[in-house]
Design a protein around this motif. Structure first.
Motif, mmCIF file in Angstrom:
data_model
loop_
_atom_site.group_PDB
_atom_site.id
_atom_site.type_symbol
_atom_site.label_atom_id
_atom_site.label_comp_id
_atom_site.label_asym_id
_atom_site.label_seq_id
_atom_site.Cartn_x
_atom_site.Cartn_y
_atom_site.Cartn_z
ATOM 1 N N PHE A 1 -8.008 3.606 5.608
ATOM 2 C CA PHE A 1 -8.441 2.529 4.720
ATOM 3 C C PHE A 1 -9.958 2.463 4.676
ATOM 4 C CE2 PHE A 1 -4.231 1.198 6.039
ATOM 5 C CZ PHE A 1 -3.688 0.642 4.897
ATOM 6 N N GLU B 1 -6.667 1.185 0.559
ATOM 7 C CA GLU B 1 -6.177 2.475 1.018
ATOM 8 C C GLU B 1 -6.964 3.620 0.381
ATOM 9 O OE1 GLU B 1 -2.095 2.900 -0.066
ATOM 10 O OE2 GLU B 1 -2.391 1.944 -2.009
ATOM 11 N N TRP C 1 0.861 -1.189 0.000
ATOM 12 C CA TRP C 1 0.000 0.000 0.000
ATOM 13 C C TRP C 1 0.894 1.235 0.000
ATOM 14 C CZ3 TRP C 1 -1.915 -3.192 4.448
ATOM 15 C CH2 TRP C 1 -3.044 -3.954 4.109
#
Length: 277
Positions: free
Chosen positions: A258, A269, A36
């Motif tokens: 998130f 995300e 992420w």
């Protein structure tokens, strides 16, 4: 971590000239993405790292780590070892929902058979060894030797059986156990994630690492400390980076937001929703 160790000076164990002192790889070269981009700003992983994760009950601590482990195994080809008594009976289904659809050649069956391993907490016989920290680390080490794991998840601390020494108070016991975990992590190069619930005193307010049973040992001993926060009814979950020993390579103090799919538990995300201090 795997480099040969120079012979100590004068044969005295652990005594070296500075030039001969065994060193790990530079963190700038060994840190890895979480999968992420937003989280990478505040948190990255590296070999031998000890990460503590806390948050109020139901905040999504375990689910966040299941997502992270899927990312790490899928992105880096890592192998993970899980000890998760609270989730053991439904662990396969939970992780399969998070895994979802991947490109051909990276299907869940392959992941579940060759990348993710689980140590059951169940007793086979009534006089089996207690599931204390030494038993858990011993089994993790066996997985390291036999299957080459590089990630270990212990979830949660509160389910570990306690084996306090005579006259040892709780704070000292926790400090000793955490030092054992750190030593295990450093010597094997395994990244260890440990989930620890806060005490009831934290109910109704934002949690800090100091709210975990044993107080400041958790803050002092961990390399990175993460707090997972979720407000009931909200689709958002916030991951807070509250402690980073190796700044800036392993992250910064800050937070990442998130969006969590309530059906699958998949973390996605929210771009632009995070902030590093």
């Amino acid at each position: 971590m795997n480099q040969p160790i120079p012979f100590p000076r004068h044969g005295i164990p652990g005594y070296y000239a500075l030039a001969d002192l065994p060193q790990g790889s530079p963190l700038s070269e060994s840190v890895k993405t979480t999968g992420w981009a937003e989280l990478d700003v505040i948190f990255k992983i590296y070999p031998g790292q000890f990460v503590v994760v806390t948050g109020n009950p139901g905040s999504g601590k375990s689910t966040f780590l299941f997502n992270l482990i899927v990312n790490l195994c899928y992105t880096h080809g890592a192998k993970a070892w899980l000890y998760a008594p609270e989730n053991e009976l439904n662990l396969l289904q939970k992780i399969e929902r998070i895994f979802g659809d991947k490109p051909e050649g990276n299907l869940f069956g392959q992941f579940a058979h060759t990348r993710c391993f689980v140590q059951s907490s169940n007793y086979v016989h009534y006089n089996d060894e207690p599931r204390d920290i030494e038993w858990i680390l011993g089994n993790a080490f066996a997985a390291y030797e036999k299957d080459g794991i590089s990630i270990a998840m212990i979830d949660p601390w509160n389910e570990i059986e306690r084996a306090r020494q005579k006259d040892e108070n709780l704070t000292d016991y926790i400090g000793r156990c955490l030092m054992r975990v750190k030593m295990f992590s450093k010597q094997t190069g395994i990244t260890v994630f440990m989930v620890a619930h806060p005490t009831k005193a934290a109910n109704g307010r934002d949690v800090t690492l100091a709210d975990i049973e044993g107080s400041m040992h958790w803050f002092n001993k961990c390399d990175n400390g993460l707090i997972v926060k979720h407000d009931a009814g909200s689709p958002e979950t916030t991951v807070i980076s509250a402690k980073v020993r190796e700044q800036p390579f392993a992250g910064r103090i800050g937070h990442c937001i998130f969006l969590v799919d309530p059906e699958t538990g998949l973390f996605k995300e929210q771009y632009g929703g995070g902030q590093a201090l």
